[in-house]
Design an enzyme around this catalytic site. Structure first.
Site, PDB file in Angstrom:
ATOM      1  CE  LYS A 110      -4.352  -1.685   0.790  1.00 40.14           C
ATOM      2  NZ  LYS A 110      -5.460  -1.924   1.691  1.00 40.14           N
ATOM      3  CE  LYS A 192      -5.869  -9.184  -1.564  1.00 41.31           C
ATOM      4  NZ  LYS A 192      -6.032  -8.715  -0.273  1.00 41.31           N
ATOM      5  CE  LYS A 195     -14.410  -5.228  -1.116  1.00 40.79           C
ATOM      6  NZ  LYS A 195     -14.376  -4.837   0.288  1.00 40.79           N
TER       7      LYS A 195
HETATM    8  P1  AMP Z   1     -11.523  -6.796   3.306  1.00 42.80           P
HETATM    9  O1  AMP Z   1     -12.687  -6.634   2.413  1.00 42.80           O
HETATM   10  O2  AMP Z   1     -10.207  -6.527   2.683  1.00 42.80           O
HETATM   11  O3  AMP Z   1     -11.756  -6.079   4.610  1.00 42.80           O
HETATM   12  O4  AMP Z   1     -11.463  -8.360   3.664  1.00 42.80           O
HETATM   13  C1  AMP Z   1     -12.422  -8.977   4.479  1.00 42.80           C
HETATM   14  C2  AMP Z   1     -12.044 -10.424   4.724  1.00 42.80           C
HETATM   15  O5  AMP Z   1     -12.024 -11.160   3.497  1.00 42.80           O
HETATM   16  C3  AMP Z   1     -10.649 -10.607   5.338  1.00 42.80           C
HETATM   17  O6  AMP Z   1     -10.699 -11.664   6.280  1.00 42.80           O
HETATM   18  C4  AMP Z   1      -9.798 -10.980   4.168  1.00 42.80           C
HETATM   19  O7  AMP Z   1      -8.679 -11.754   4.534  1.00 42.80           O
HETATM   20  C5  AMP Z   1     -10.767 -11.810   3.328  1.00 42.80           C
HETATM   21  N1  AMP Z   1     -10.408 -11.771   1.890  1.00 42.80           N
HETATM   22  C6  AMP Z   1     -10.241 -10.660   1.113  1.00 42.80           C
HETATM   23  N2  AMP Z   1      -9.923 -10.995  -0.160  1.00 42.80           N
HETATM   24  C7  AMP Z   1      -9.887 -12.362  -0.197  1.00 42.80           C
HETATM   25  C8  AMP Z   1      -9.621 -13.321  -1.234  1.00 42.80           C
HETATM   26  N3  AMP Z   1      -9.337 -12.957  -2.484  1.00 42.80           N
HETATM   27  N4  AMP Z   1      -9.675 -14.638  -0.906  1.00 42.80           N
HETATM   28  C9  AMP Z   1      -9.976 -15.031   0.359  1.00 42.80           C
HETATM   29  N5  AMP Z   1     -10.230 -14.178   1.373  1.00 42.80           N
HETATM   30  C10 AMP Z   1     -10.193 -12.855   1.116  1.00 42.80           C
END
Ligand code: AMP
Ligand code: TRP
Length: 324
Positions: A110, A192, A195
């Site tokens: 980041k 991965k 968004k």
């Molecule tokens: P965030 O939207 O970044 O706050 O992520 C919310 C949750 O989703 C966290 O536990 C992340 O580790 C999980 N997460 C985000 N992207 C992925 C992905 N591509 N695959 C699996 N888990 C994810």
């Protein structure tokens, strides 16, 4: 057993969030003592619009509820509604070596992305996350793989604090799912699902037509065999994982089913699996989006319950650190 996890209010949930994190939340809330948080203070570390934040927070709560978080079973609340999070974060700032923060993978990525506009919040992000976790005497933190390093740092911070001031915090452990911990992007299966990559995500509340369109356009590999090989065929491997987890079918069985078929048949079948499994989520999401007052009431009750736990931890922390 106390469980805690958080999700940022930064747009719709994607299938990576679901398979990596939320699916675990749903299983855990049946037996354990779960606390789930919409982390609005974390969302401030990236450029954002203040006027849009309240809407995004409410949308995130709707998404949590629509995906199955049950307010009768779990506590659901908004991070900034419980001011103890920021109070503890400050105190933990003072026991965390800067070097530990500088080596976090997410920070390294980041800080490159926001080079011109790098705020200290981005560096201190994992400390606020540690405060979230430690305030609730959390034993287990279900997350996707990208957050594992942050949870481990929270564990180190808990240990350092306890050593210096006396036992207050439980040392939390990460919980990852076996297969869904890292769902890859539809547009680039070596990254991965996120968004921030255009065309990358399948959202939990996408309409059937969008689901079909995105899956048919998903990047696949050369060749035509439906075979699980994450190194040579990362695109197909990712789609197989999604198929397998959503339909609860082992991968070898899916490979067998499509042995004589090509990518297009496989993708059509996968689109149908996704459309069918996500149908109840779409329905519930539409229903809850109309019930703003009800959702706000859940968050307000959630904050009350969360705050009483957080206050009792903070009382102990203040005593131990000499803040009397
Ligand atoms: P965030 O939207 O970044 O706050 O992520 C919310 C949750 O989703 C966290 O536990 C992340 O580790 C999980 N997460 C985000 N992207 C992925 C992905 N591509 N695959 C699996 N888990 C994810
Ligand atoms: N940093 C997490 C993410 O981006 C969200 C989060 C904030 C979190 N606080 C947390 C996750 C506490 C687990 C526990 O996904």
């Amino acid at each position: 057993m106390r469980i805690f996890s958080g999700i940022q209010p930064t747009g719709a949930l994607h299938i990576g969030n679901y398979l990596g994190a939320i699916k675990q939340f749903l299983e855990l809330q049946e037996k354990e003592d779960c606390v789930f948080c919409v982390v609005d203070l974390h969302a401030m570390t990236a450029p954002y619009q203040a006027s849009a934040l309240p809407r995004n927070v409410l949308d995130a709560a709707v998404c949590y509820l629509a995906s199955g978080i049950d307010p009768e079973k779990s506590i659901l609340f908004v991070q900034s509604h419980v001011p103890e999070h920021t109070e503890l974060a400050w105190i933990l700032n003072c026991v965390t070596p800067v070097g530990d923060l500088l080596r976090m993978t997410q920070y390294k990525e980041k800080s490159r992305q926001f080079q011109k506009d790098l705020n200290a919040g981005l560096l201190n992000y994992p400390i606020l996350m540690a405060a979230d976790i430690l305030l609730y005497q959390t034993e287990v933190v279900p997350v996707g793989q990208d957050q594992q390093q942050h949870v481990e740092l929270a564990r180190t911070i808990a240990r350092q604090f306890n050593k210096r001031f006396g036992e207050v915090f439980v040392e939390p452990k990460t919980k990852l799912t076996k297969e869904g911990a890292k769902i890859m992007s539809l547009s680039d299966p070596r990254k991965k699902m996120s968004k921030s990559i255009p065309g990358s995500c399948l959202y939990l509340f996408d309409e059937p037509d969008q689901i079909k369109e995105k899956i048919m356009a998903a990047i696949t590999d050369t060749g035509r065999e439906i075979k699980y090989d994450p190194t040579k065929k990362p695109g197909i491997a990712n789609l197989l994982i999604i198929y397998s987890l959503l339909s609860e079918t082992p991968i070898p069985k899916i490979e067998k089913k499509f042995r004589t078929k090509g990518y297009s048949d496989f993708k059509k079948a996968l689109a149908q699996v996704v459309i069918d499994t996500l149908e109840p989520f779409r329905k519930k999401h539409k229903e809850l989006a109309q019930r703003e007052v009800y959702v706000k009431e859940i968050l307000s009750q959630g904050a009350k319950k969360a705050r009483s736990i957080a206050q009792s931890t903070m009382e102990e922390v203040r005593k131990k650190t000499g803040l009397v």
